[in-house]
Design a protein around this motif. Structure first.
Motif, PDB file in Angstrom:
ATOM      1  N   TRP A 215     -72.949 -48.284  -4.908  1.00 10.44           N
ATOM      2  CA  TRP A 215     -72.355 -49.603  -5.460  1.00 10.44           C
ATOM      3  C   TRP A 215     -72.099 -49.378  -6.812  1.00 10.44           C
ATOM      4  CZ3 TRP A 215     -74.968 -54.321  -6.993  1.00 10.44           C
ATOM      5  CH2 TRP A 215     -74.429 -55.478  -7.445  1.00 10.44           C
ATOM      6  N   ALA A 216     -70.730 -49.162  -7.350  1.00  8.49           N
ATOM      7  CA  ALA A 216     -70.242 -49.097  -8.662  1.00  8.49           C
ATOM      8  C   ALA A 216     -69.412 -50.107  -8.960  1.00  8.49           C
ATOM      9  CB  ALA A 216     -69.885 -47.671  -8.747  1.00  8.49           C
ATOM     10  N   VAL A 217     -69.370 -50.639 -10.238  1.00 12.62           N
ATOM     11  CA  VAL A 217     -68.741 -51.871 -10.732  1.00 12.62           C
ATOM     12  C   VAL A 217     -68.206 -51.209 -12.031  1.00 12.62           C
ATOM     13  CG1 VAL A 217     -68.475 -54.153 -11.370  1.00 12.62           C
ATOM     14  CG2 VAL A 217     -70.253 -53.353  -9.561  1.00 12.62           C
ATOM     15  N   GLY A 218     -66.807 -51.468 -12.273  1.00 14.69           N
ATOM     16  CA  GLY A 218     -66.211 -51.425 -13.446  1.00 14.69           C
ATOM     17  C   GLY A 218     -66.980 -52.300 -14.521  1.00 14.69           C
TER      18      GLY A 218
ATOM     19  N   ILE B 137     -79.430 -47.181  -3.359  1.00 17.12           N
ATOM     20  CA  ILE B 137     -79.404 -45.355  -3.221  1.00 17.12           C
ATOM     21  C   ILE B 137     -78.753 -45.432  -1.915  1.00 17.12           C
ATOM     22  CG2 ILE B 137     -80.936 -43.695  -2.996  1.00 17.12           C
ATOM     23  CD1 ILE B 137     -81.057 -44.838  -5.629  1.00 17.12           C
ATOM     24  N   ALA B 138     -78.088 -44.154  -1.511  1.00 14.19           N
ATOM     25  CA  ALA B 138     -77.747 -44.096  -0.050  1.00 14.19           C
ATOM     26  C   ALA B 138     -78.634 -44.353   0.994  1.00 14.19           C
ATOM     27  CB  ALA B 138     -77.015 -42.480  -0.153  1.00 14.19           C
ATOM     28  N   PRO B 139     -78.280 -44.992   1.927  1.00 13.11           N
ATOM     29  CA  PRO B 139     -79.361 -45.385   2.883  1.00 13.11           C
ATOM     30  C   PRO B 139     -79.886 -43.972   3.585  1.00 13.11           C
ATOM     31  CG  PRO B 139     -77.569 -47.071   3.365  1.00 13.11           C
ATOM     32  CD  PRO B 139     -77.119 -45.912   1.938  1.00 13.11           C
ATOM     33  N   GLY B 140     -81.263 -43.843   3.575  1.00 14.75           N
ATOM     34  CA  GLY B 140     -81.965 -42.585   4.219  1.00 14.75           C
ATOM     35  C   GLY B 140     -82.151 -41.598   3.375  1.00 14.75           C
ATOM     36  N   LEU B 141     -81.847 -41.769   2.030  1.00 13.90           N
ATOM     37  CA  LEU B 141     -81.945 -40.613   0.918  1.00 13.90           C
ATOM     38  C   LEU B 141     -83.282 -40.516   0.543  1.00 13.90           C
ATOM     39  CD1 LEU B 141     -81.046 -38.180  -0.651  1.00 13.90           C
ATOM     40  CD2 LEU B 141     -80.046 -39.952  -2.362  1.00 13.90           C
TER      41      LEU B 141
ATOM     42  N   LEU C  54     -74.950 -38.732   4.101  1.00 10.97           N
ATOM     43  CA  LEU C  54     -73.526 -38.678   3.554  1.00 10.97           C
ATOM     44  C   LEU C  54     -72.635 -38.827   4.943  1.00 10.97           C
ATOM     45  CD1 LEU C  54     -73.363 -35.927   1.001  1.00 10.97           C
ATOM     46  CD2 LEU C  54     -73.607 -38.389   0.519  1.00 10.97           C
ATOM     47  N   PRO C  55     -71.647 -39.171   4.747  1.00 12.23           N
ATOM     48  CA  PRO C  55     -71.341 -40.300   3.518  1.00 12.23           C
ATOM     49  C   PRO C  55     -72.208 -41.763   3.722  1.00 12.23           C
ATOM     50  CG  PRO C  55     -69.460 -40.565   5.306  1.00 12.23           C
ATOM     51  CD  PRO C  55     -70.387 -39.352   5.712  1.00 12.23           C
ATOM     52  N   PRO C  56     -72.286 -42.141   2.399  1.00 18.24           N
ATOM     53  CA  PRO C  56     -73.086 -43.645   2.566  1.00 18.24           C
ATOM     54  C   PRO C  56     -71.881 -44.653   3.310  1.00 18.24           C
ATOM     55  CG  PRO C  56     -72.378 -43.315   0.475  1.00 18.24           C
ATOM     56  CD  PRO C  56     -71.995 -42.087   1.236  1.00 18.24           C
ATOM     57  N   PRO C  57     -72.597 -45.654   4.219  1.00 13.86           N
ATOM     58  CA  PRO C  57     -71.754 -46.672   4.890  1.00 13.86           C
ATOM     59  C   PRO C  57     -70.953 -47.304   3.984  1.00 13.86           C
ATOM     60  CG  PRO C  57     -74.154 -47.363   5.085  1.00 13.86           C
ATOM     61  CD  PRO C  57     -73.904 -45.668   4.295  1.00 13.86           C
TER      62      PRO C  57
ATOM     63  N   ARG D 274     -70.474 -51.931  -1.446  1.00 14.89           N
ATOM     64  CA  ARG D 274     -70.129 -53.242  -1.804  1.00 14.89           C
ATOM     65  C   ARG D 274     -71.153 -54.087  -2.344  1.00 14.89           C
ATOM     66  NH1 ARG D 274     -67.316 -52.433   3.168  1.00 14.89           N
ATOM     67  NH2 ARG D 274     -68.672 -53.599   4.143  1.00 14.89           N
ATOM     68  N   PRO D 275     -70.822 -55.184  -3.029  1.00 17.54           N
ATOM     69  CA  PRO D 275     -72.185 -55.866  -3.423  1.00 17.54           C
ATOM     70  C   PRO D 275     -72.810 -56.476  -2.330  1.00 17.54           C
ATOM     71  CG  PRO D 275     -70.002 -56.546  -4.635  1.00 17.54           C
ATOM     72  CD  PRO D 275     -69.649 -55.548  -3.551  1.00 17.54           C
ATOM     73  N   ALA D 276     -74.097 -56.804  -2.345  1.00 16.82           N
ATOM     74  CA  ALA D 276     -74.993 -57.289  -1.411  1.00 16.82           C
ATOM     75  C   ALA D 276     -74.616 -58.781  -1.134  1.00 16.82           C
ATOM     76  CB  ALA D 276     -76.427 -57.106  -1.259  1.00 16.82           C
ATOM     77  N   SER D 277     -74.618 -59.664  -0.233  1.00 16.55           N
ATOM     78  CA  SER D 277     -74.603 -61.071  -0.158  1.00 16.55           C
ATOM     79  C   SER D 277     -75.849 -61.680  -0.774  1.00 16.55           C
ATOM     80  CB  SER D 277     -74.352 -61.647   1.252  1.00 16.55           C
ATOM     81  OG  SER D 277     -73.014 -61.224   1.761  1.00 16.55           O
ATOM     82  N   VAL D 278     -75.601 -62.632  -1.622  1.00 13.80           N
ATOM     83  CA  VAL D 278     -76.772 -63.208  -2.314  1.00 13.80           C
ATOM     84  C   VAL D 278     -76.541 -64.616  -2.204  1.00 13.80           C
ATOM     85  CG1 VAL D 278     -77.963 -63.494  -4.665  1.00 13.80           C
ATOM     86  CG2 VAL D 278     -76.839 -61.266  -4.120  1.00 13.80           C
TER      87      VAL D 278
END
Length: 374
Positions: free
Chosen positions: A3-6, A150-154, A347-350, A355-359
């Motif tokens: 998850w990266a954001v500008g 972090i990529a799930p499972g890593l 890899l690849p991450p889902p 995307r942002p998590a629902s909060v």
């Protein structure tokens, strides 16, 4: 870290400043003006004008959501942000004033969060990055330090390989030690050898401690005795220039002096600019010939707090300069293959991880006082 954001796009420089009192003065001047003068001071953009409404930023419950032209409301309390590399300033947290405020980052901003900024060299900060710094990768996807970005499972996979529990912060430390700019962006090889991992982890923890600068309840980093900078002569009412004498390791701010300042701190650069010179320029910008409107409002005398910030910044840069050769020489050794990570399902991450998590822990007020549905 999928998850990266500008970066935030403020749209108008006057909403951020090194001095929180200057922001309150700018707010008072703006709200005390009317008509064409308010429009001029506001500096409208295509996205934000005094007549446009906006939702309250998450976590800023006192923020007004009515149109600024109708009801500006009280001045919001300025919040600490990272404006430029290693330059912590203040921001008015009002989405009506900010072109692109990135609410998804404000939702996960708390005392547990750390932000990795993809500058040419990786920057880590506990404050929300709010400048032209590069893409932002939060360490956690939810408030309270929950759900690592972090990529799930890593992390479990690395724990099995290295023989221990690996945390999200451990992974961040490895990024600081082993990450390098590459043709595909910032690239982070993953060590196949546990000994290489432990070596990088130890180096990364030292880098993280220095870059966080005592945030999150930690101790501010210090130089060893004899190398600590001190104020030798007080900074005057307003210093008109910044100079450095390498022979005496003295930094001069007008008639004020600070020493010892190691050459590594003075020469330290980020994005091709000396950090100390950029820091000083940001604090004198309101007095420059090009300053206009609200941006020209700032302290009439040099605040003592800025001198304290300068001492802390010199310490940070000196320690990072000391660590730079060790980081440059660090070799992660043979790496885990992409094929192996694909076979392990890392890899690849889902898509959802990007995307942002629902909060949904709290209500958020939308434009005009309506509640926002997330």
């Amino acid at each position: 870290m999928p998850w990266a954001v500008g970066g935030l796009r403020l749209g108008r420089d006057w909403v951020a400043a090194p001095d929180p009192a200057a922001l309150r003065a700018r707010w008072a001047t703006l709200t005390g003006s009317e008509g064409a003068e308010r429009e001029r001071l506001f500096r409208p953009s295509r996205v934000r004008t005094p007549a446009a409404g906006a939702a309250a930023l998450p976590g800023q419950r006192s923020a007004a959501t009515a149109r600024f032209a109708d009801a500006p409301g009280p001045c919001p309390d300025p919040v600490r942000v990272l404006r430029e590399p290693f330059d912590e300033q203040w921001l008015l947290p009002d989405q009506r004033l900010i072109d692109t405020a990135r609410p998804e980052l404000w939702r996960v901003r708390d005392e547990h969060q750390v932000f990795l900024v993809e500058a040419p060299g990786p920057l880590v900060t506990a404050h929300l990055p709010a400048g032209r710094l590069g893409r932002i990768r939060p360490l956690h996807r939810r408030p309270g330090g929950a759900e690592p970005n972090i990529a799930p499972g890593l992390l479990p996979l690395l724990g099995e390989r290295y023989g221990g529990w690996i945390t999200a912060e451990d992974f961040l430390c490895w990024v600081l030690a082993a990450g390098r700019p590459g043709p595909r962006g910032h690239e982070v090889p993953l060590a196949a050898n546990p000994a290489h991992w432990r070596s990088g982890l130890e180096l990364g923890h030292r880098l993280l401690t220095v870059q966080l600068r005592g945030a999150r309840g930690g101790e501010p980093p210090r130089l060893p005795g004899g190398r600590r900078p001190y104020v030798r002569s007080a900074v005057g009412a307003w210093p008109h220039g910044l100079a450095y004498d390498a022979g005496s390791q003295t930094l001069s701010l007008g008639s004020g002096t600070v020493s010892p300042v190691p050459a590594g701190a003075w020469e330290y650069e980020a994005q091709g600019v000396r950090v100390l010179e950029a820091w000083f320029a940001a604090r004198t910008a309101h007095r420059g010939p090009d300053a206009d409107g609200l941006e020209a409002l700032g302290p009439a005398e040099w605040p003592q707090s800025w001198t304290s910030e300068l001492l802390a910044l010199v310490t940070t840069l000196a320690l990072l300069a000391d660590l730079a050769p060790e980081r440059a020489a660090f070799e992660p050794g043979p790496g885990l293959s992409a094929e192996g990570l694909r076979a392990a399902g890392v890899l690849p991450p889902p898509g959802w991880a990007r995307r942002p998590a629902s909060v949904l822990d709290h209500h958020e007020e939308g434009p005009g006082g309506q509640f926002a549905l997330l």
